[in-house]
Write an enzyme that holds these catalytic residues in place. Structure first.
Site, PDB file in Angstrom:
ATOM      1  N   SER A  10      -2.282 -48.818  29.755  1.00  0.00           N
ATOM      2  CA  SER A  10      -2.282 -47.415  30.185  1.00  0.00           C
ATOM      3  C   SER A  10      -1.435 -46.513  29.293  1.00  0.00           C
ATOM      4  CB  SER A  10      -1.818 -47.332  31.640  1.00  0.00           C
ATOM      5  OG  SER A  10      -0.591 -47.982  31.821  1.00  0.00           O
ATOM      6  N   LYS A  28      -0.340 -53.753  31.201  1.00  0.00           N
ATOM      7  CA  LYS A  28       0.779 -53.331  30.363  1.00  0.00           C
ATOM      8  C   LYS A  28       0.915 -51.815  30.486  1.00  0.00           C
ATOM      9  CE  LYS A  28       1.759 -51.846  26.253  1.00  0.00           C
ATOM     10  NZ  LYS A  28       2.946 -51.106  26.626  1.00  0.00           N
ATOM     11  N   GLY A  70      -5.791 -44.206  26.026  1.00  0.00           N
ATOM     12  CA  GLY A  70      -4.722 -43.957  25.062  1.00  0.00           C
ATOM     13  C   GLY A  70      -5.333 -43.373  23.803  1.00  0.00           C
ATOM     14  N   SER A  71      -4.657 -43.564  22.697  1.00  0.00           N
ATOM     15  CA  SER A  71      -5.126 -42.913  21.475  1.00  0.00           C
ATOM     16  C   SER A  71      -6.304 -43.667  20.857  1.00  0.00           C
ATOM     17  CB  SER A  71      -3.987 -42.817  20.471  1.00  0.00           C
ATOM     18  OG  SER A  71      -3.613 -44.111  20.076  1.00  0.00           O
ATOM     19  N   GLU A 127     -11.011 -44.806  27.096  1.00  0.00           N
ATOM     20  CA  GLU A 127     -11.035 -43.337  27.026  1.00  0.00           C
ATOM     21  C   GLU A 127      -9.911 -42.953  26.099  1.00  0.00           C
ATOM     22  OE1 GLU A 127     -13.463 -41.731  28.107  1.00  0.00           O
ATOM     23  OE2 GLU A 127     -14.343 -43.312  29.322  1.00  0.00           O
ATOM     24  N   CYS A 150      -5.254 -35.279  27.488  1.00  0.00           N
ATOM     25  CA  CYS A 150      -6.277 -35.584  26.487  1.00  0.00           C
ATOM     26  C   CYS A 150      -7.274 -34.443  26.405  1.00  0.00           C
ATOM     27  CB  CYS A 150      -6.974 -36.875  26.861  1.00  0.00           C
ATOM     28  SG  CYS A 150      -7.512 -36.873  28.557  1.00  0.00           S
ATOM     29  N   GLU A 193      -5.720 -34.685  16.314  1.00  0.00           N
ATOM     30  CA  GLU A 193      -5.069 -34.567  17.619  1.00  0.00           C
ATOM     31  C   GLU A 193      -3.556 -34.538  17.423  1.00  0.00           C
ATOM     32  OE1 GLU A 193      -4.909 -37.925  20.450  1.00  0.00           O
ATOM     33  OE2 GLU A 193      -5.655 -36.537  21.965  1.00  0.00           O
TER      34      GLU A 193
HETATM   35  P1  NAD Z   1      -1.137 -44.874  22.903  1.00  0.00           P
HETATM   36  O1  NAD Z   1      -2.432 -45.241  22.287  1.00  0.00           O
HETATM   37  O2  NAD Z   1       0.031 -44.707  22.011  1.00  0.00           O
HETATM   38  O3  NAD Z   1      -0.728 -45.963  23.991  1.00  0.00           O
HETATM   39  C1  NAD Z   1      -1.580 -46.372  25.039  1.00  0.00           C
HETATM   40  C2  NAD Z   1      -1.150 -47.771  25.482  1.00  0.00           C
HETATM   41  O4  NAD Z   1      -1.454 -48.698  24.452  1.00  0.00           O
HETATM   42  C3  NAD Z   1       0.362 -47.870  25.725  1.00  0.00           C
HETATM   43  O5  NAD Z   1       0.575 -48.711  26.839  1.00  0.00           O
HETATM   44  C4  NAD Z   1       0.858 -48.502  24.442  1.00  0.00           C
HETATM   45  O6  NAD Z   1       2.063 -49.204  24.605  1.00  0.00           O
HETATM   46  C5  NAD Z   1      -0.276 -49.450  24.112  1.00  0.00           C
HETATM   47  N1  NAD Z   1      -0.367 -49.826  22.694  1.00  0.00           N
HETATM   48  C6  NAD Z   1      -0.087 -49.081  21.613  1.00  0.00           C
HETATM   49  N2  NAD Z   1      -0.332 -49.768  20.482  1.00  0.00           N
HETATM   50  C7  NAD Z   1      -0.774 -51.009  20.863  1.00  0.00           C
HETATM   51  C8  NAD Z   1      -1.206 -52.180  20.172  1.00  0.00           C
HETATM   52  N3  NAD Z   1      -1.222 -52.246  18.842  1.00  0.00           N
HETATM   53  N4  NAD Z   1      -1.606 -53.245  20.915  1.00  0.00           N
HETATM   54  C9  NAD Z   1      -1.623 -53.202  22.247  1.00  0.00           C
HETATM   55  N5  NAD Z   1      -1.206 -52.115  22.954  1.00  0.00           N
HETATM   56  C10 NAD Z   1      -0.809 -51.029  22.280  1.00  0.00           C
HETATM   57  O7  NAD Z   1      -1.389 -43.542  23.768  1.00  0.00           O
HETATM   58  P2  NAD Z   1      -0.326 -42.633  24.552  1.00  0.00           P
HETATM   59  O8  NAD Z   1       0.533 -41.931  23.555  1.00  0.00           O
HETATM   60  O9  NAD Z   1       0.330 -43.393  25.639  1.00  0.00           O
HETATM   61  O10 NAD Z   1      -1.282 -41.578  25.246  1.00  0.00           O
HETATM   62  C11 NAD Z   1      -1.753 -40.468  24.588  1.00  0.00           C
HETATM   63  C12 NAD Z   1      -3.156 -40.682  24.073  1.00  0.00           C
HETATM   64  O11 NAD Z   1      -4.004 -41.034  25.159  1.00  0.00           O
HETATM   65  C13 NAD Z   1      -3.755 -39.437  23.461  1.00  0.00           C
HETATM   66  O12 NAD Z   1      -4.470 -39.786  22.307  1.00  0.00           O
HETATM   67  C14 NAD Z   1      -4.694 -38.937  24.557  1.00  0.00           C
HETATM   68  O13 NAD Z   1      -5.746 -38.137  24.077  1.00  0.00           O
HETATM   69  C15 NAD Z   1      -5.160 -40.213  25.149  1.00  0.00           C
HETATM   70  N6  NAD Z   1      -5.652 -40.040  26.517  1.00  0.00           N
HETATM   71  C16 NAD Z   1      -6.999 -40.038  26.726  1.00  0.00           C
HETATM   72  C17 NAD Z   1      -7.510 -39.836  27.992  1.00  0.00           C
HETATM   73  C18 NAD Z   1      -8.992 -39.824  28.238  1.00  0.00           C
HETATM   74  O14 NAD Z   1      -9.412 -39.905  29.381  1.00  0.00           O
HETATM   75  N7  NAD Z   1      -9.804 -39.728  27.193  1.00  0.00           N
HETATM   76  C19 NAD Z   1      -6.633 -39.648  29.062  1.00  0.00           C
HETATM   77  C20 NAD Z   1      -5.260 -39.676  28.830  1.00  0.00           C
HETATM   78  C21 NAD Z   1      -4.781 -39.881  27.549  1.00  0.00           C
END
Ligand code: NAD
Length: 541
Positions: free
Chosen positions: A187, A212, A265-266, A293, A327, A425
């Site tokens: 998440s 996680k 996430g991203s 997403e 997002c 972004e």
């Molecule tokens: P992130 O991608 O940095 O992290 C998301 C999750 O992935 C976290 O729990 C992180 O610890 C984990 N993670 C990161 N690198 C990893 C790896 N190499 N292996 C396994 N796990 C890993 O995203 P964030 O900064 O928490 O959230 C912001 C992002 O989420 C933005 O890009 C936003 O646009 C996106 N987002 C999208 C939506 C949607 O519905 N499309 C909704 C909310 C957020």
């Protein structure tokens, strides 16, 4: 054994409380903010219902006051990840064989606890830990979270009721089995509701989960685990393993039992996960379901027939609420030359009326961005614009991380429609605007469609409805959530199912049956009542 056929109806959305001064909800929230501000929690890993403390710890701080520690959390290593997978696998049989209505009952109880007894708790944790103002916390951590659960119960009813036709000599049915293996829920920091839904939607369909959480939303996420327990969720159904994504991911992807990934996430992270799954494809017992997403570069496209005041308000709220860390947040705008001065005036007027600061001061509309990495990243885009001959900062541009990670609402105007901040972004309170000649609507719409790799949300504005229809067609694939005369944020469960395509994800629409369907393996069952005994076709007899 029960024999009722259940139908959970489409619910009403959880009403958003007002938090007026002196209201009972305001008093309860203020008391809870005080309690949590005065506490330092010790947050364990939770596997199979057991608390585990590794001693390898990280800090949870307030983004708006980063010297204030809210909690210390224990990080999972290789060993704990393996334990979590084992616990999820061990809990699988009992959970999947439980009558699905009992699973619903447990999750509906979570929604009741969140909207009732623990409303203040989960709001306060999301405010302090993720720097959300009271309204932003309420619509996320309480309302959307409960809506996800309640709507999913209704959507699950629909799925289980979706059955094939039977015939005189045969009975047909489809059994919706959960996936064979465990689901990895991963998440983001920005929505408590998403963190909950990523684990609970597979759980509703009978799956067990290794979760996680993001390291910057651990406070609210840990409280969720406690609420799940109180609601009666059996041990091992959701296993909570905070820690480094890379360390945890490595063990997860090596497991033959990985049945699915539920990610938000991203885009960069999702691509990494997808590649790791690809690299390990021969290891798995089945093809893992990949639901993600991801990021966005969400637009507001203004037609010359729009009303500037309405657009200015939408741009301000769409770009700067929760510091632009949605997002769906508006981060690029295409404005016609004739309207731009009035739109900017409205944005500036709104900006002059808001305050920025600590979430505990309810007058603050703007709070902090999530952490130092994010702050530095946003500042680098602002600096880039400050130093570019192609850009001008017409609002904000200031930032300060001395006490909290504060970035002023910032508007950049660029003469280059492909300027860096029009394409990438940023995930902060930065809106970049390209001002176009009124006569160039069609060509600019083309630019809007082709400029960024994302396809998450977008909004078009105008009074000329025929012209808007033309724009909507042109921008058909530019956004999975498309708004006409509204801001591109604020999707509500059950009303605007959420998700985008292109680089923005698999578009499985969180909070709907399209998402739930990804967590089941349908089995078609045909029973013949009187099997034939003669192999000959009729004409051979
Ligand atoms: P992130 O991608 O940095 O992290 C998301 C999750 O992935 C976290 O729990 C992180 O610890 C984990 N993670 C990161 N690198 C990893 C790896 N190499 N292996 C396994 N796990 C890993 O995203 P964030 O900064 O928490 O959230 C912001 C992002 O989420 C933005 O890009 C936003 O646009 C996106 N987002 C999208 C939506 C949607 O519905 N499309 C909704 C909310 C957020």
């Amino acid at each position: 054994m029960r024999n009722a056929i259940y139908n959970f109806p489409i619910p009403n959305n959880e009403p958003v409380k007002t938090y007026l001064k002196g209201s009972p909800e305001r008093e309860a929230l203020e008391a809870e903010l005080k309690r949590q501000s005065e506490t330092i929690l010790d947050i364990p890993i939770i596997i199979g219902g057991k608390e585990i403390r590794t001693g390898n710890t990280g800090k949870v701080v307030m983004p708006h006051d980063h010297q204030h520690t809210l909690a210390v959390y224990h990080k999972a290593g290789e060993k704990e990840v393996k334990m979590a997978i084992d616990a999820a696998m061990a809990a699988h049989e009992q959970w999947e064989q439980l009558d699905w209505t009992v699973r619903v009952a447990i999750l509906m109880r979570v929604a009741e606890l969140i909207t009732g007894k623990y409303r203040a708790l989960i709001n306060a944790a999301s405010m302090l830990g993720q720097s959300k103002n009271c309204y932003q916390a309420e619509i996320d951590a309480v309302c959307e979270l409960a809506d996800f659960i309640r709507y999913n119960a209704a959507y699950a009813s629909k799925i289980y009721n979706f059955q094939p036709k039977s015939a005189q000599n045969q009975i047909n049915s489809v059994e919706y089995r959960p996936l064979e293996g465990f689901v990895f829920a991963l998440s983001p920091f920005n929505f408590t509701s998403i963190a909950s839904n990523l684990a609970l939607s597979p759980v509703l369909m009978g799956n067990t989960v290794v979760w996680k959480p993001s390291t910057t939303s651990i406070l609210s996420n840990y409280y969720l685990m406690q609420i799940y327990k109180e609601a009666g969720l059996p041990d091992g159904v959701v296993n909570f393993i905070p820690g480094s994504g890379a360390v945890i991911g490595k063990e997860i992807f090596a497991s033959p039992d990985l049945a699915g990934i539920h990610f938000t996430g991203s885009s960069a992270t999702f691509k990494t996960l997808w590649k790791q799954v690809g690299d390990n494809l021969d290891t798995y017992k089945a093809y893992p379901r990949l639901v993600g997403e991801t990021g966005g570069k969400d637009f507001i496209f203004v037609h010359p027939s729009a009303v500037a005041e309405e657009v200015g308000n939408a741009a301000f709220c769409g770009a700067f609420e929760f510091q632009g860390q949605k997002c769906s947040a508006a981060s690029r705008m295409y404005a016609p030359k004739s309207l731009w001065p009035a739109i900017l005036e409205k944005i500036k007027d709104s900006a002059s009326k808001v305050k920025m600061g600590d979430v505990r001061d309810f007058d603050n509309f703007i709070n902090a961005v999530i952490d130092e990495t994010s702050f530095d990243n946003i500042a680098s885009y602002i600096d880039y614009a400050k130093n570019s001959p192609e850009a001008e900062i017409v609002l904000g541009g200031g930032y300060d991380k001395s006490k909290g990670y504060f970035v002023e609402p910032t508007v950049i105007v660029t003469t280059n429609p492909h300027f860096k901040s029009m394409e990438e972004e940023i995930f902060g309170p930065v809106l970049t605007v390209y001002v176009y000649e009124d006569a160039d609507v069609d060509a600019t719409a083309e630019l809007c469609d082709k400029t960024s790799p994302y396809g998450l949300t977008g909004a078009i504005w105008g009074r000329d409805r025929v012209a808007l229809e033309k724009l909507a067609t042109k921008l058909r694939y530019a956004a999975g959530n498309f708004y006409i005369n509204d801001k591109p944020t604020g999707a509500v469960v059950g009303m605007q199912p959420f998700g985008g395509s292109r680089a923005s994800g698999t578009n499985d629409k969180a909070g709907g049956e399209l998402n739930l369907i990804r967590w089941v393996l349908p089995r078609s069952i045909k029973e013949t009542l009187v099997p034939p005994t003669d192999h000959r076709y009729t004409y051979m007899k």
